[in-house]
Design a protein around this motif. Structure first.
Motif, mmCIF file in Angstrom:
data_model
loop_
_atom_site.group_PDB
_atom_site.id
_atom_site.type_symbol
_atom_site.label_atom_id
_atom_site.label_comp_id
_atom_site.label_asym_id
_atom_site.label_seq_id
_atom_site.Cartn_x
_atom_site.Cartn_y
_atom_site.Cartn_z
ATOM 1 N N LEU A 207 0.833 -1.202 0.000
ATOM 2 C CA LEU A 207 0.000 0.000 0.000
ATOM 3 C C LEU A 207 0.869 1.255 0.000
ATOM 4 N N TYR A 208 1.864 1.277 0.870
ATOM 5 C CA TYR A 208 2.772 2.419 0.959
ATOM 6 C C TYR A 208 3.429 2.691 -0.392
ATOM 7 N N ARG A 209 3.916 1.632 -1.028
ATOM 8 C CA ARG A 209 4.649 1.783 -2.288
ATOM 9 C C ARG A 209 3.799 2.368 -3.405
ATOM 10 N N PHE A 210 2.615 1.800 -3.620
ATOM 11 C CA PHE A 210 1.819 2.256 -4.764
ATOM 12 C C PHE A 210 1.255 3.659 -4.550
ATOM 13 N N GLU A 211 1.056 4.052 -3.297
ATOM 14 C CA GLU A 211 0.682 5.444 -3.022
ATOM 15 C C GLU A 211 1.885 6.364 -3.221
ATOM 16 N N LYS A 212 3.050 5.956 -2.720
ATOM 17 C CA LYS A 212 4.267 6.762 -2.834
ATOM 18 C C LYS A 212 4.660 6.973 -4.298
ATOM 19 N N LEU A 213 4.450 5.952 -5.124
ATOM 20 C CA LEU A 213 4.802 6.056 -6.540
ATOM 21 C C LEU A 213 3.812 6.894 -7.336
ATOM 22 N N GLY A 214 2.728 7.306 -6.702
ATOM 23 C CA GLY A 214 1.801 8.226 -7.343
ATOM 24 C C GLY A 214 0.656 7.597 -8.109
ATOM 25 N N MET A 255 12.980 5.718 1.885
ATOM 26 C CA MET A 255 13.302 6.079 0.504
ATOM 27 C C MET A 255 12.392 7.197 -0.008
ATOM 28 N N SER A 256 12.974 8.073 -0.835
ATOM 29 C CA SER A 256 12.180 9.040 -1.584
ATOM 30 C C SER A 256 11.485 8.311 -2.732
ATOM 31 N N LYS A 257 10.599 9.004 -3.427
ATOM 32 C CA LYS A 257 9.934 8.386 -4.581
ATOM 33 C C LYS A 257 10.963 7.941 -5.611
ATOM 34 N N GLU A 258 11.961 8.777 -5.856
ATOM 35 C CA GLU A 258 12.993 8.461 -6.847
ATOM 36 C C GLU A 258 13.819 7.251 -6.410
ATOM 37 N N GLN A 259 14.145 7.190 -5.138
ATOM 38 C CA GLN A 259 14.894 6.040 -4.622
ATOM 39 C C GLN A 259 14.071 4.766 -4.682
ATOM 40 N N LEU A 260 12.765 4.886 -4.469
ATOM 41 C CA LEU A 260 11.881 3.727 -4.536
ATOM 42 C C LEU A 260 11.806 3.195 -5.970
ATOM 43 N N VAL A 261 11.720 4.106 -6.936
ATOM 44 C CA VAL A 261 11.726 3.700 -8.348
ATOM 45 C C VAL A 261 13.020 2.981 -8.677
ATOM 46 N N GLU A 262 14.132 3.521 -8.214
ATOM 47 C CA GLU A 262 15.446 2.914 -8.472
ATOM 48 C C GLU A 262 15.541 1.539 -7.816
ATOM 49 N N TYR A 263 15.082 1.453 -6.568
ATOM 50 C CA TYR A 263 15.110 0.174 -5.837
ATOM 51 C C TYR A 263 14.376 -0.905 -6.618
ATOM 52 N N TYR A 264 13.178 -0.603 -7.093
ATOM 53 C CA TYR A 264 12.388 -1.628 -7.779
ATOM 54 C C TYR A 264 12.830 -1.867 -9.221
ATOM 55 N N SER A 265 13.631 -0.984 -9.748
ATOM 56 C CA SER A 265 14.161 -1.211 -11.105
ATOM 57 C C SER A 265 15.400 -2.095 -11.079
ATOM 58 N N THR A 266 15.952 -2.330 -9.877
ATOM 59 C CA THR A 266 17.204 -3.092 -9.785
ATOM 60 C C THR A 266 17.049 -4.408 -9.022
ATOM 61 N N GLN A 267 15.820 -4.798 -8.677
ATOM 62 C CA GLN A 267 15.630 -6.038 -7.936
ATOM 63 C C GLN A 267 15.857 -7.245 -8.853
ATOM 64 N N LYS A 268 16.787 -8.112 -8.473
ATOM 65 C CA LYS A 268 17.163 -9.239 -9.323
ATOM 66 C C LYS A 268 16.001 -10.181 -9.587
ATOM 67 N N TYR A 269 15.101 -10.359 -8.610
ATOM 68 C CA TYR A 269 14.019 -11.327 -8.797
ATOM 69 C C TYR A 269 13.086 -10.936 -9.942
ATOM 70 N N LEU A 270 13.008 -9.635 -10.264
ATOM 71 C CA LEU A 270 12.111 -9.203 -11.332
ATOM 72 C C LEU A 270 12.571 -9.671 -12.714
ATOM 73 N N LYS A 271 13.857 -9.963 -12.845
ATOM 74 C CA LYS A 271 14.381 -10.397 -14.146
ATOM 75 C C LYS A 271 13.765 -11.721 -14.593
ATOM 76 N N LYS A 272 13.277 -12.515 -13.630
ATOM 77 C CA LYS A 272 12.642 -13.799 -13.979
ATOM 78 C C LYS A 272 11.385 -13.599 -14.821
ATOM 79 N N TYR A 273 10.789 -12.418 -14.720
ATOM 80 C CA TYR A 273 9.487 -12.196 -15.340
ATOM 81 C C TYR A 273 9.554 -11.295 -16.571
ATOM 82 N N GLU A 274 10.777 -10.916 -16.994
ATOM 83 C CA GLU A 274 10.916 -9.959 -18.083
ATOM 84 C C GLU A 274 10.386 -10.480 -19.408
ATOM 85 N N ASN A 275 10.409 -11.800 -19.602
ATOM 86 C CA ASN A 275 9.981 -12.352 -20.881
ATOM 87 C C ASN A 275 8.471 -12.536 -20.983
ATOM 88 N N PHE A 276 7.759 -12.268 -19.874
ATOM 89 C CA PHE A 276 6.310 -12.380 -19.929
ATOM 90 C C PHE A 276 5.712 -11.094 -20.493
#
Length: 280
Positions: A207-214, A255-276
């Motif tokens: 909840l915090y994340r999706f509100e923080k991301l706007g 984290m600021s909004k910008e730091q949160l975006v950066e954090y979620y853009s660099t999470q290794k586990y997300l790479k498993k789903y890039e081909n979907f």
């Protein structure tokens, strides 16, 4: 039960339900919520079960066959695992990747909602009003139901919510259980955080994340019904990963909004789903 000829069309949604049936009351809850969705909605359901044996196939399906007047149109995925802790966040992400509808509903197998709340949440995303919807209020909007075989059987006969209310106490509601997501937003916003393991503050973080991301996060101020169940390490503070999970949560809050975006853009586990496919 008699088949409901006026099933509500939620064709553009997929309900994703992660399960591990660890107790008899959890089995009853899985049967109850699956029957509820199948009887009332024309929609898509994915249930992913991770365990040593599929109790859903072995025990839940025969019960559902005996009580339902509609087909069991569920995409049930079973994955063998000897891991004692259920990694709910990973299982959810795997189902988000498989879903191919505009809306994805993160649905707890112990939750029942008013039918109208589900329809309102669906419509709110379909018409572009919200990106994410919590289909219950903030505050004393939870009925903690003490279910029995008789209680759930009576409820499933005609969906009389007074039966659940009469066997419950009112309690606090905030951020767990059920969320409706525009699928593309769910993916863009980082999906589920797999750094949380088993029972964790992931509901607060989501909840915090999706509100923080706007993103436009909405609520429907009605009650949610939680079917109580036995609690082990996967659903209580006895989770051995609790300290680690709390540290992850505390770090994200700084984290600021910008730091949160950066954090979620660099999470290794997300790479498993890039081909979907990321449509929706």
């Amino acid at each position: 039960m008699d088949q409901d000829t006026s099933m509500i069309d939620l064709s553009n949604a997929t309900f994703i339900i992660p399960i591990r049936i660890e107790s008899e009351d959890r089995l009853r809850n899985v049967v109850t919520t699956t029957a509820f969705l199948l009887e009332n909605f024309k929609t898509n359901i994915i249930i992913k079960e991770e365990d040593k044996v599929s109790r859903f196939q072995r025990e839940a399906v025969p019960i559902l066959n005996s009580i339902l007047s509609v087909p069991i149109t569920v995409n049930h995925i079973f994955e063998y695992s000897e891991e004692p802790l259920f990694h709910r966040q990973r299982v959810l992400n795997e189902m988000i990747a498989v879903a191919d509808t505009e809306i994805v509903v993160n649905y707890d197998c112990d939750a029942i909602l008013p039918i109208e709340s589900i329809k309102l949440a669906y419509d709110s995303i379909m018409d572009g009003t919200h990106d994410v919807v919590y289909p219950y209020g903030w505050g004393n909007y939870q009925y903690q139901v003490k279910p029995s075989d008789e209680v759930v059987s009576d409820f499933l006969e005609n969906y009389d919510y007074a039966i659940l209310k009469s066997n419950s106490t009112i309690y606090d509601a905030q951020s767990g259980w059920v969320q409706f997501f525009k699928r593309s937003v769910y993916i863009e916003g980082g999906m589920e955080n797999e750094n949380f393991r088993a029972y964790a503050p992931e509901d607060k973080e989501r909840l915090y994340r999706f509100e923080k991301l706007g993103y436009n996060v909405g609520r429907i101020f009605d009650f949610i019904y939680h079917l109580e169940h036995a609690r082990g390490q996967n659903s209580w503070f006895t989770n051995p990963h609790m300290e680690h999970n709390n540290n992850v949560w505390e770090g994200i809050q700084k984290m600021s909004k910008e730091q949160l975006v950066e954090y979620y853009s660099t999470q290794k586990y997300l790479k498993k789903y890039e081909n979907f496919s990321r449509h929706g």
